[in-house]
Design a protein around this motif. Structure first.
Motif, PDB file in Angstrom:
ATOM      1  N   MET A 148       0.846  -1.194   0.000  1.00 18.78           N
ATOM      2  CA  MET A 148       0.000   0.000   0.000  1.00 18.78           C
ATOM      3  C   MET A 148       0.880   1.242   0.000  1.00 18.78           C
ATOM      4  O   MET A 148       1.946   1.275   0.571  1.00 18.78           O
ATOM      5  N   THR A 149       0.402   2.247  -0.646  1.00 15.42           N
ATOM      6  CA  THR A 149       1.070   3.532  -0.579  1.00 15.42           C
ATOM      7  C   THR A 149       0.052   4.586  -0.222  1.00 15.42           C
ATOM      8  O   THR A 149      -1.138   4.434  -0.487  1.00 15.42           O
ATOM      9  N   GLU A 150       0.514   5.646   0.387  1.00 13.41           N
ATOM     10  CA  GLU A 150      -0.402   6.740   0.695  1.00 13.41           C
ATOM     11  C   GLU A 150      -0.958   7.303  -0.594  1.00 13.41           C
ATOM     12  O   GLU A 150      -2.114   7.665  -0.704  1.00 13.41           O
ATOM     13  N   GLU A 151      -0.118   7.432  -1.595  1.00 13.27           N
ATOM     14  CA  GLU A 151      -0.543   7.728  -2.941  1.00 13.27           C
ATOM     15  C   GLU A 151       0.097   6.698  -3.846  1.00 13.27           C
ATOM     16  O   GLU A 151       1.086   6.069  -3.503  1.00 13.27           O
ATOM     17  N   HIS A 152      -0.464   6.512  -5.042  1.00 15.02           N
ATOM     18  CA  HIS A 152       0.051   5.502  -5.955  1.00 15.02           C
ATOM     19  C   HIS A 152       0.509   6.196  -7.234  1.00 15.02           C
ATOM     20  O   HIS A 152      -0.196   6.208  -8.228  1.00 15.02           O
ATOM     21  N   PRO A 153       1.700   6.786  -7.256  1.00 11.23           N
ATOM     22  CA  PRO A 153       2.130   7.567  -8.407  1.00 11.23           C
ATOM     23  C   PRO A 153       2.496   6.719  -9.603  1.00 11.23           C
ATOM     24  O   PRO A 153       3.024   5.618  -9.467  1.00 11.23           O
TER      25      PRO A 153
ATOM     26  N   THR B  81     -17.599  -0.124  -5.997  1.00 11.05           N
ATOM     27  CA  THR B  81     -17.964  -1.022  -7.084  1.00 11.05           C
ATOM     28  C   THR B  81     -17.271  -2.357  -6.841  1.00 11.05           C
ATOM     29  O   THR B  81     -16.063  -2.383  -6.579  1.00 11.05           O
ATOM     30  N   LEU B  82     -17.991  -3.442  -6.917  1.00 13.13           N
ATOM     31  CA  LEU B  82     -17.417  -4.763  -6.743  1.00 13.13           C
ATOM     32  C   LEU B  82     -16.982  -5.306  -8.094  1.00 13.13           C
ATOM     33  O   LEU B  82     -17.775  -5.350  -9.038  1.00 13.13           O
ATOM     34  N   LEU B  83     -15.717  -5.699  -8.212  1.00  9.92           N
ATOM     35  CA  LEU B  83     -15.156  -6.231  -9.443  1.00  9.92           C
ATOM     36  C   LEU B  83     -14.473  -7.565  -9.149  1.00  9.92           C
ATOM     37  O   LEU B  83     -14.065  -7.822  -8.022  1.00  9.92           O
ATOM     38  N   HIS B  84     -14.314  -8.381 -10.176  1.00 10.28           N
ATOM     39  CA  HIS B  84     -13.490  -9.578 -10.087  1.00 10.28           C
ATOM     40  C   HIS B  84     -12.241  -9.350 -10.933  1.00 10.28           C
ATOM     41  O   HIS B  84     -12.333  -9.228 -12.163  1.00 10.28           O
TER      42      HIS B  84
ATOM     43  N   LEU C 100      -5.640  -5.509 -11.282  1.00  9.09           N
ATOM     44  CA  LEU C 100      -5.815  -4.490 -10.252  1.00  9.09           C
ATOM     45  C   LEU C 100      -4.676  -3.476 -10.306  1.00  9.09           C
ATOM     46  O   LEU C 100      -4.903  -2.272 -10.150  1.00  9.09           O
ATOM     47  N   THR C 101      -3.462  -3.953 -10.526  1.00  9.06           N
ATOM     48  CA  THR C 101      -2.328  -3.042 -10.672  1.00  9.06           C
ATOM     49  C   THR C 101      -2.519  -2.117 -11.870  1.00  9.06           C
ATOM     50  O   THR C 101      -2.280  -0.910 -11.800  1.00  9.06           O
TER      51      THR C 101
ATOM     52  N   ALA D 270      -8.548  -0.219  -2.920  1.00 11.55           N
ATOM     53  CA  ALA D 270      -8.859  -1.411  -3.702  1.00 11.55           C
ATOM     54  C   ALA D 270      -8.526  -2.615  -2.830  1.00 11.55           C
ATOM     55  O   ALA D 270      -7.361  -2.986  -2.687  1.00 11.55           O
ATOM     56  N   LEU D 271      -9.552  -3.224  -2.241  1.00  8.47           N
ATOM     57  CA  LEU D 271      -9.341  -4.235  -1.212  1.00  8.47           C
ATOM     58  C   LEU D 271     -10.101  -5.510  -1.548  1.00  8.47           C
ATOM     59  O   LEU D 271     -11.302  -5.461  -1.842  1.00  8.47           O
ATOM     60  N   PRO D 272      -9.438  -6.668  -1.510  1.00 11.28           N
ATOM     61  CA  PRO D 272     -10.178  -7.930  -1.666  1.00 11.28           C
ATOM     62  C   PRO D 272     -11.229  -8.060  -0.571  1.00 11.28           C
ATOM     63  O   PRO D 272     -11.005  -7.681   0.579  1.00 11.28           O
TER      64      PRO D 272
END
Length: 224
Positions: free
Chosen positions: A1-6, A145-148, A154-155, A191-193
């Motif tokens: 996890m990052t505080e932001e995802h640059p 929103t729920l996604l598979h 996800l990345t 974005a969490l399982p």
């Protein structure tokens, strides 16, 4: 996890890996100071104290601690508590899969602090929302929103979301050119399982359909 995802081509990121640095950053006042300097810096400890509601002595101490780990630096000029400070980068990141147990534990504690800040902000927004202008009440929101997805998908999705926010980064910092009517908004991505055991080791609950309380789709809003 990052505080932001640059994304790769955005301004530099401070990567925290030392457990001492992770623990040092996991402090609400320090996070508030770093966010403030990224948004409005350079600022003196005196001015920062006015803006976040802390004492000058407290801000001076926390700024020095942040400087030890490369999160802020002196901007030049001034003396003592009147010397300006600036953030060293727009983003902070840390590894949640660190092999070092001490680093992994410190990263987990930092994540919890970040999540608590997001929850506190959401509560503040809900409290203030009735007094906001209709346009802001409509634009801001919380949804999901729920996604598979696979881990790779996800990345990729995270990178695409980063790309959407990139054009607005040049509005940060003192003297930045900002359109009339703009205000600081922190977009939070989680974005969490969800197929995890329930507390007590119970099997995961069945998937539920998409739900959002935002009329234009799921939006995550925060003010850094």
């Amino acid at each position: 996890m990052t505080e932001e995802h640059p994304a790769p081509d955005v301004p530099p990121t401070v990567q925290l890996s030392d457990p001492r640095a992770l623990k040092a950053y996991a402090h609400p006042t320090r996070m508030a100071l770093v966010g403030l300097l990224r948004r409005e810096g350079p600022l003196t400890a005196t001015r920062a104290a006015e803006l976040i509601g802390e004492s000058v002595a407290s801000c001076s101490f926390h700024l020095r601690q942040l400087a030890k780990y490369g999160l802020v630096e002196e901007a030049g000029g001034g003396r003592g508590r009147e010397k300006p400070w600036r953030a060293t980068a727009l983003f902070t990141s840390w590894d949640t899969a660190a092999a070092d147990p001490a680093a992994a534990q410190a990263a987990g504690a930092l994540q919890r602090t970040v999540v608590e800040r997001y929850a506190a902000l959401a509560a503040r927004w809900l409290e203030a929302q009735p007094e906001e202008e209709p346009a802001w009440r409509s634009a801001a929101g919380i949804g999901d929103t729920l996604l598979h997805l696979t881990a790779e998908e996800l990345t990729e999705l995270g990178a695409r979301m980063d790309e959407l926010t990139r054009p607005y980064l040049d509005r940060l910092g003192a003297g930045a050119d900002r359109p009339a009517g703009s205000r600081p908004v922190l977009v939070v991505r989680m974005a969490l399982p969800v197929d995890l055991p329930a507390p007590g080791g119970q099997p995961p609950a069945p998937d539920r359909p998409h739900h959002s309380d935002h009329p234009q789709g799921p939006t995550e809003e925060e003010a850094r």
